[in-house]
Design an enzyme around this catalytic site. Structure first.
Site, PDB file in Angstrom:
ATOM      1  CG  ASP A 149      25.139 -27.295 -19.646  1.00 54.66           C
ATOM      2  OD1 ASP A 149      24.898 -27.640 -20.795  1.00 54.66           O
ATOM      3  OD2 ASP A 149      25.840 -28.147 -18.812  1.00 54.66           O
ATOM      4  CG  ASP A 180      28.110 -28.108 -22.557  1.00 53.15           C
ATOM      5  OD1 ASP A 180      28.213 -28.673 -21.343  1.00 53.15           O
ATOM      6  OD2 ASP A 180      27.300 -28.637 -23.092  1.00 53.15           O
ATOM      7  CG  ASP A 197      29.376 -27.694 -17.480  1.00 52.89           C
ATOM      8  OD1 ASP A 197      29.431 -27.247 -16.320  1.00 52.89           O
ATOM      9  OD2 ASP A 197      28.950 -28.592 -17.934  1.00 52.89           O
TER      10      ASP A 197
END
Ligand code: 8DG
Ligand code: CA
Ligand code: CA
Length: 490
Positions: free
Chosen positions: A326, A328, A414
């Site tokens: 992902d 961040d 995120d």
């Protein structure tokens, strides 16, 4: 330090009397001064000064020594000196390694002053090959991204994952610790014997290492990899929003495939449904170029809603990884308070551009920790305003995988907002690796009686929060040598 003459001023005998003059006025304190860079005559002068004030100062190191004081030496140098002394006299002991500042203040006060983090030398012991001196906490070591023991660490990490899937957190941690130690070795391990007394490698891990060194693989690891349970747990926990507990329950109910889940999709949360919908895209690692493109898109949104706000790429990419599961991103604004509400506005703008495939926001629930006994003093992690999302990223040049033909790809992102005063703590906390973070907090708690999280560093002995304007200052407060992000791949 003007209190005592410097090395070049020779006013006293060259060596102090060898025998210590009894326990002194402070029985719990035994000093030993390191001569290196201090010089023999200054050391003799300081020894006499301290003894005159009632301190016990031993000339030779022994297990009785509680405070080692040096001048103009680095933590690593004094740690090495200590290892030599211990080797020479066969004694152990775990003295505090202090800079001359502590000594000066104590002489002024006429008593041993409380040791504060700024007095301690920062010790990062570099990994020494094969049984040499290696620090026991991962945050005291430098762990680069690329290392020489990949086959061994992969085997151990599969067992760590399998243990986590079985709910055995302790066993999982033991394998993770062993893998982390091997990652910090400067060269490939040849034989088990070379490991010597390296910290944190238990019996089970040693057996696995031995198998891989001798046969190239570990039969136990191969069995795990082929097991239906491991494969299914891996498949399910890769779904965004599915943790070990849920995956385990599904497995016990007999579910085995994504198709099995789709049949039962009404039982899934909205987040899990999104995870399942974008499963194919999300299981292709995000490349650095894609992460930077996401970061630029978020920066553009910030420019719209609050000029001056900034976005920082954290997580594995900040540690130098080229791929990640992902992206961040850490958001802040240089003026305290301006960051409030920033995230929801930025997300609305991204939404209006059609870039949001899924989002789940949490408002800030941070309450300042007020003391060691205050509720949440330990666990006030994760209280920032934040958003777990799936963004739609336009295809990048050279993109492959399921999204290429379609022209866009789903990417997990995120986003976390930190007020500027907490930014260094948030950056440190969100850079990882997860094991490095865990070890930092363990070090703070056990070695410094401090509580570290992504908001603050709290000194339980002084009963106060220690502010920091940079990650470097946090390491300083902890009395640790600074470890740059690229070397936090523990
Ligand atoms: P990857 O995505 O490249 O696979 O790995 P990563 O970037 O190292 O892992 P990550 O799972 O994205 O986590 C990055 C860091 O963020 C990790 O050190 C721990 C931290 N982190 C979370 N969740 C939370 C959380 O809820 N609170 C805090 N404070 N930190 C968190 O992942
Ligand atoms: Ca990440
Ligand atoms: Ca993450």
């Amino acid at each position: 330090m003007a209190l005592v003459p410097l090395k070049r001023r020779r006013r006293v005998a060259r060596s102090p009397p060898a025998e210590p003059p009894g326990p002194g006025r402070f029985p719990s304190v035994v000093l030993c001064l390191v001569e290196r860079r201090m010089g023999a005559s200054r050391r003799a002068f300081l020894t006499q000064l301290a003894r005159a004030k009632g301190f016990r100062v031993d000339v030779a190191y022994s297990a009785a020594v509680t405070h080692v004081v040096s001048e103009q030496n680095s933590g690593a140098e004094v740690a090495q000196w200590l290892a030599q002394q211990r080797g020479a006299c066969g004694a152990g002991g775990d003295p505090a390694l202090l800079d001359i500042g502590w000594f000066t203040e104590s002489m002024r006060a006429g008593r041993p002053v409380e040791i504060e983090p700024r007095h301690r030398l920062r010790v990062t012991v570099p990994a020494a090959p094969h049984g040499g001196l290696m620090a026991s906490y991962a945050c005291q070591r430098r762990t680069p991204l690329l290392h020489s023991n990949q086959a061994l660490t992969e085997a151990l990490e599969i067992l760590a994952e399998e243990a986590r899937f079985s709910g055995s957190e302790g066993r999982s941690l033991a394998f993770t610790r062993a893998a982390s130690v091997l990652k910090a070795l400067p060269g490939p391990l040849g034989t088990l014997g070379e490991l010597g007394p390296l910290p944190g490698i238990g019996e089970h891990s040693r057996r696995v290492i031995q198998d891989v060194l001798e046969d190239g693989v570990s039969a136990e690891v191969e069995r795990v990899k082929l097991s239906e349970r491991y494969q299914t747990m891996k498949l399910f926990t890769r779904i965004f929003g599915v943790g070990v507990k849920t995956a385990s329950r599904w497995y016990q109910e007999g579910l085995r495939t994504l198709a099995d889940l789709q049949v039962q999709s009404t039982r899934l949360t909205r987040q899990q449904q999104a995870g399942l919908r974008h499963y194919e895209d999300l299981s292709v690692p995000v490349g650095r170029g894609e992460a930077e493109a996401v970061s630029r898109a978020v920066q553009a949104a910030l420019q719209r809603v609050l000029p001056g706000a900034s976005v920082t790429l954290a997580g594995g990419f900040r540690r130098g990884k080229q791929h990640g599961h992902d992206v961040d991103l850490l958001l802040t604004h240089p003026e305290a308070g301006r960051e409030a509400g920033l995230l929801s506005q930025a997300m609305s703008w991204l939404e209006s551009q059609g870039l949001i495939l899924y989002q789940h926001s949490q408002e800030s629930s941070f309450v300042l920790c007020e003391g060691p006994g205050a509720p949440g003093a330990r666990d006030c992690m994760d209280r920032f305003e934040r958003c777990f999302s799936i963004l739609r990223l336009e295809a990048q040049r050279g993109q492959r995988g399921p999204g290429a033909a379609r022209g866009w790809k789903a990417v997990r992102v995120d986003l976390v907002v930190a007020p500027i005063s907490q930014f260094p703590f948030a950056l440190l906390g969100w850079t990882g690796s997860q094991h490095f973070e865990r070890e930092l907090r363990r070090f703070a708690r056990h070695e410094r009686k401090m509580v570290l999280n992504s908001h603050a560093l709290y000194d339980t002995q002084q009963d106060l929060s220690l502010p920091a304007a940079s990650e470097e200052e946090i390491f300083q407060h902890l009395g640790l040598e600074y470890v740059p992000p690229l070397e936090r791949n523990a």
